[in-house]
Design an enzyme around this catalytic site. Structure first.
Site, short mmCIF file in Angstrom:
data_model
loop_
_atom_site.label_atom_id
_atom_site.label_comp_id
_atom_site.label_asym_id
_atom_site.label_seq_id
_atom_site.Cartn_x
_atom_site.Cartn_y
_atom_site.Cartn_z
CG ASP A 254 -2.13 -0.91 0.99
OD1 ASP A 254 -2.52 -1.07 0.10
OD2 ASP A 254 -2.82 -0.98 1.98
C1 BGC Z 1 0.88 1.25 6.52
C2 BGC Z 1 0.46 0.37 5.41
C3 BGC Z 1 -0.99 0.24 5.57
C4 BGC Z 1 -1.31 1.40 4.97
C5 BGC Z 1 -3.07 1.75 4.60
C6 BGC Z 1 0.38 2.64 5.76
O1 BGC Z 1 0.63 3.77 6.71
O2 BGC Z 1 2.44 1.49 6.33
O3 BGC Z 1 0.79 -0.95 6.26
O4 BGC Z 1 -1.45 -0.85 4.32
O5 BGC Z 1 -0.85 2.59 5.76
O6 BGC Z 1 -3.77 1.56 6.02
C1 NOJ Z 2 -1.32 -3.64 5.65
C2 NOJ Z 2 -2.35 -3.81 4.98
O1 NOJ Z 2 -3.59 -4.23 5.65
C3 NOJ Z 2 -2.27 -4.63 3.65
O2 NOJ Z 2 -3.47 -4.53 3.01
C4 NOJ Z 2 -1.07 -4.24 2.87
O3 NOJ Z 2 -1.05 -5.13 1.94
C5 NOJ Z 2 0.06 -4.21 3.85
N1 NOJ Z 2 0.02 -3.19 4.53
C6 NOJ Z 2 1.22 -3.87 3.05
O4 NOJ Z 2 1.28 -2.59 2.58
#
Ligand code: BGC
Ligand code: NOJ
Length: 814
Positions: free
Chosen positions: A486
């Site tokens: 993400d």
């Molecule tokens: C986090 C991710 C997460 C994203 C969306 C980011 O700040 O590092 O792990 O998937 O936010 O919530």
């Molecule tokens: C946490 C999110 O819940 C997941 O959907 C995502 O793939 C990982 N972070 C990696 O960014």
């Protein structure tokens, strides 16, 4: 850093026993299985909610507070001038002994002080909307003892978000009722809410408090509430401000005597016309019914036994015996338990997730599924339909949906181009476990619009085609807002700190940003889609789909290979990411994981080379980091990934979720020693032994992230509990290392072991069959089944064809 353990595993009881309350971080557990849930720390901190941690929060919690872990269910025991709590906090009076047993959906905290033993069992009984707290006080001395007991809960005004901010309103709305030994919290019940909460005890009380300021004192902390310190309840009625619930009970204990007190924290919903029995008097019938179900020790113990047998049944479906207790306890107990909690919570409520920020993730939920489908397939079926119902007709999906409404979340929207593939992933896992192809015919709407229903199989088709219809200049999948990572926001281009990396797309038109992670994911799930089409007799669709899969494989080989590893992506301008040409972020884990799992270029040596590069550049003592070298500055074209300091989270942290992808890749290549060595590095029971102090968070579950080699404190864990790591660890060990792989026709046996593994056995319940599988490895190989017998008869190949009943299977590797 010296390693100090704060407790130990008790496998026979399926518990982790904490023996020092001063853990390096609150070590929590989850109570509840279906509707009513609680988080509970080893000092009894935490909170409860009904279904939705944001909209139906029962008790208040103070996140990231000073001191840490503030708010919870507190019992104060006043013994002469001494006041103490069984959970040590909040008074922190030194205890003579302390143990916190975190078990399967229950927690028991037992402490002693000056000859009084206090033991509290916390659990949410099955099929009920309440948390039961059974407190046992025992006098272990030869003298009669008189104690003053105060309970304490603080109500949250239901919406956990506005509860923390809208004080101009909140301080005037709080309302309670007190009747007998029950304190009712009825804020907003007079208007649109059809629900209230209550806190009861099964003995007559000698007093109570419901107003926080009166009970605690405006300038005191929870560690020295006025009422407790003076040993005198105020019988206060809350009007606005902050309502609480505290019972006051005078307890006398003869020498050796023990007494039980059952407290129930519950939630009730009433129909509009049944809300009140008289003006302003709420209808208490349902509350009293629930209270009466748990008003004696015998009833509570019976409910607790039921909960225990529920878990016995769930954990009896897959049981391994390898003789390695560190492995067995994770596989048989904690990994499966974490999968279930993750299923229930998704990413909503932990000590790192406030419960107010996020709904259910589309991709997250599909991955979580593989962790519990063998235990509760009916609920997995429902989950698949709920998820698919939030899809758009072109195969795109809402990235999240709300658990209460099951509607797609408009705030975040869609555009995460890996999302559709996960629906294929989840559905296939469900059918392979259950053999239930009928789910494919289930009518499922698009975006929850009535009238738009098509079969689930059609949803899978549009999922597959969403990738095919969104290819970039190299015929690789366009990334959209982001793929699984993400934080790799290739179309975001943000200089405004008030913009969300997840929802901002400043540049998409004409973008050339492509993802090798989606390419690998598409090949893996695309092959599954082809096989499924073939299964249901749709040869034409299978052939059509196979061509797209083949084309993707060619595209990866042609434009996705960097010489020693798979590229990660192309950016907006079509420049390489995750290439030796880059200064930072030369190599990334996700594409190595997915492209090796997909076996792309296996014959050409790409898989082995990629896995070797992972070992060379990404592996460290605590696991495999996400990328290397870490980004040392913000890169506008890459987004959030480069916003994190080096070694944390998506910027070269050990993002545990993706380690299993490489481990499975290793098993595809047949490299059992490497698979095992990666696996055990992030296996909590191994970490506990060596790094409990450094690791900081709970030693019985995986974290989302462990600080990587470039971090200030490599090995420090964060974001424990709610992570896709749980399901992936489960899939990896059960199917790819131990090699017990559910398939349409039965179970495929295909272990990939360290060469030193000699033998193990697995009990596997599968549909209406139960298999006892004994696997021996006389030649010390990693992979390959030499011969197999089912019920004493030799069989060809390595598939156990499904047949109901009890079967003995022996497998010889070689
Ligand atoms: C986090 C991710 C997460 C994203 C969306 C980011 O700040 O590092 O792990 O998937 O936010 O919530
Ligand atoms: C946490 C999110 O819940 C997941 O959907 C995502 O793939 C990982 N972070 C990696 O960014």
């Amino acid at each position: 850093m010296e390693n100090k353990k704060y407790g130990h595993f008790d496998d026979a009881s399926r518990e982790y026993v904490i023996t020092d309350p001063k853990t390096p971080w609150p070590w929590i557990n989850y109570l509840g299985n279906e509707d009513f849930f609680s988080l509970i720390s080893n000092t009894a901190g935490g909170y409860s909610f009904y279904k939705d941690a944001k909209f139906r929060r029962l008790t208040r919690y103070r996140y990231n507070n000073v001191p840490m872990d503030n708010g919870g269910r507190y019992f104060y025991i006043k013994d002469g001038d001494t006041v103490w709590n069984p959970g040590w906090k909040p008074c922190k009076t030194p205890l003579d002994s302390y143990e916190c047993h975190h078990g399967m959906s229950y927690t028991r905290i037992t402490s002693a002080k000056s000859g009084i033993e206090a033991s509290v069992l916390f659990f949410v009984p099955l099929k009920s909307w309440c948390e039961v707290q059974k407190l046992t006080l025992r006098n272990t001395t030869g003298e009669r003892r008189c104690l003053k007991l105060f309970s304490f809960e603080e109500w949250c005004l239901w919406n956990a978000a506005t509860d923390m901010e809208n004080f101009q309103r909140n301080f005037s709305t709080g309302e309670v009722e007190i009747e007998g030994s029950v304190i009712y919290h009825k804020t907003e019940y007079r208007e649109r809410r059809n629900h209230y909460a209550y806190y009861s005890v099964n003995v007559p009380i000698n007093g109570y408090d419901t107003d926080r300021e009166t009970f605690v004192g405006l300038y005191n902390g929870f560690d020295c509430p006025d009422a407790v310190m003076e040993g005198r309840p105020r019988n206060s009625h809350a009007h606005g401000w902050s309502p609480i619930a505290s019972h006051y009970i005078e307890v006398e204990l003869a020498p050796g005597e023990s007494k039980d007190f059952v407290f129930v924290l519950g939630y009730v919903e009433n129909e509009q016309d049944e809300k009140f029995i008289a003006p302003k008097v709420i209808n208490k019938r349902k509350a009293l019914e629930t209270i009466s179900r748990f008003d004696t020790t015998e009833k509570v113990d019976a409910a607790f036994d039921e909960l225990k047998s529920y878990w016995d049944t769930l954990l009896d479906i897959f049981v391994v015996d390898t003789g390695n207790d560190k492995l067995d306890r994770m596989v048989n107990i904690w990994n499966q338990y974490q999968c279930m909690v993750t299923f229930n919570m998704s990413r909503s409520a932990s000590f790192f997730e406030s419960g107010i920020g996020r709904g259910m993730g589309f991709r997250d939920s599909n991955q979580d599924l593989v962790g519990f489908v063998h235990q509760i397939p009916e609920r997995a079926r429902q989950r698949i339909i709920d998820i698919a119902s939030t899809q758009f007709p072109d195969g795109g999906c809402y990235h999240q949906y709300q658990p209460l409404t099951k509607r797609g979340n408009n705030d975040i929207g869609g555009g995460f181009n890996d999302d559709p593939c996960w629906l294929i992933f989840g559905t296939v896992a469900y059918i392979k476990e259950t053999g239930d192809f009928s789910i494919l015919d289930e009518p499922v709407p698009f975006d929850n619009q009535p009238g738009s229903e098509v079969s689930l199989m059609e949803h899978l088709k549009v999922s597959f085609d969403h990738v095919v219809n969104n290819l970039g200049p190299h015929q690789l999948p366009l990334i959209g807002r982001a793929d699984w990572n993400d934080c790799l926001n290739l179309n975001c281009f943000s200089w405004d700190p008030n913009e969300s990396f997840q929802t901002t797309e400043n540049k998409t038109e004409g973008s050339k940003a492509e993802s090798l992670m989606i390419a690998g994911l598409f090949v893996v799930t695309g092959k599954e889609y082809v096989a499924l089409c073939r299964r249901i007799g749709n040869e034409a669709e299978a052939t059509r789909a196979q061509q797209h899969v083949d084309a993707m494989i060619s595209a990866v080989k042609r434009d996705g290979w960097d010489g020693e590893w798979y590229l990660r992506a192309y950016d907006y301008y079509g420049r390489k990411i995750g290439s030796n040409e880059n200064e930072e972020g030369k190599i990334f884990i996700e594409s190595q994981g997915w492209c090796t799992m997909a076996g792309i270029g296996l014959d050409e040596g790409m898989v082995a080379m990629s896995l070797d590069s992972v070992k060379k550049y990404l592996e460290c003592e605590h696991g495999i980091v996400l990328n290397n070298p870490a980004f040392t500055k913000y890169i506008y074209e890459y987004g959030e990934i480069s916003s994190y300091p080096e070694g944390y989270k998506e910027n070269a942290g050990i993002f545990c979720h993706n380690n299993p992808w490489v481990i499975i890749g290793e098993t595809v290549a047949g490299r059992g020693d490497d698979a095992w060595s990666h696996y055990r590095k992030i296996l909590p029971s191994y970490v506990e032994e060596k790094y409990s102090t450094l690791h900081k968070v709970e030693p019985y579950v995986n974290c989302q992230m462990v600080a990587g080699k470039d971090a200030a404190r490599p090995g420090e864990g964060k974001n424990s509990w709610l992570t896709g790591t749980a399901a992936w660890m489960w899939l990896t060990v059960s199917q790819y290392i131990l090699g017990i792989k559910p398939d349409y026709d039965g179970i495929l046996i295909d272990p990939c072991l360290p060469q030193t593994a000699q033998e193990y056995s697995v009990k596997r319940k599968f549909r209406d069959a139960e298999y006892r599988i004994r696997i021996t490895n006389p030649k010390g190989v990693s992979k390959g089944v030499l011969c197999m017998e089912i019920d004493g008869a030799p069989v060809e190949g390595n598939v156990i064809r499904y047949e109901p009943g009890h079967h003995e299977v022996t497998v010889v590797m070689g």
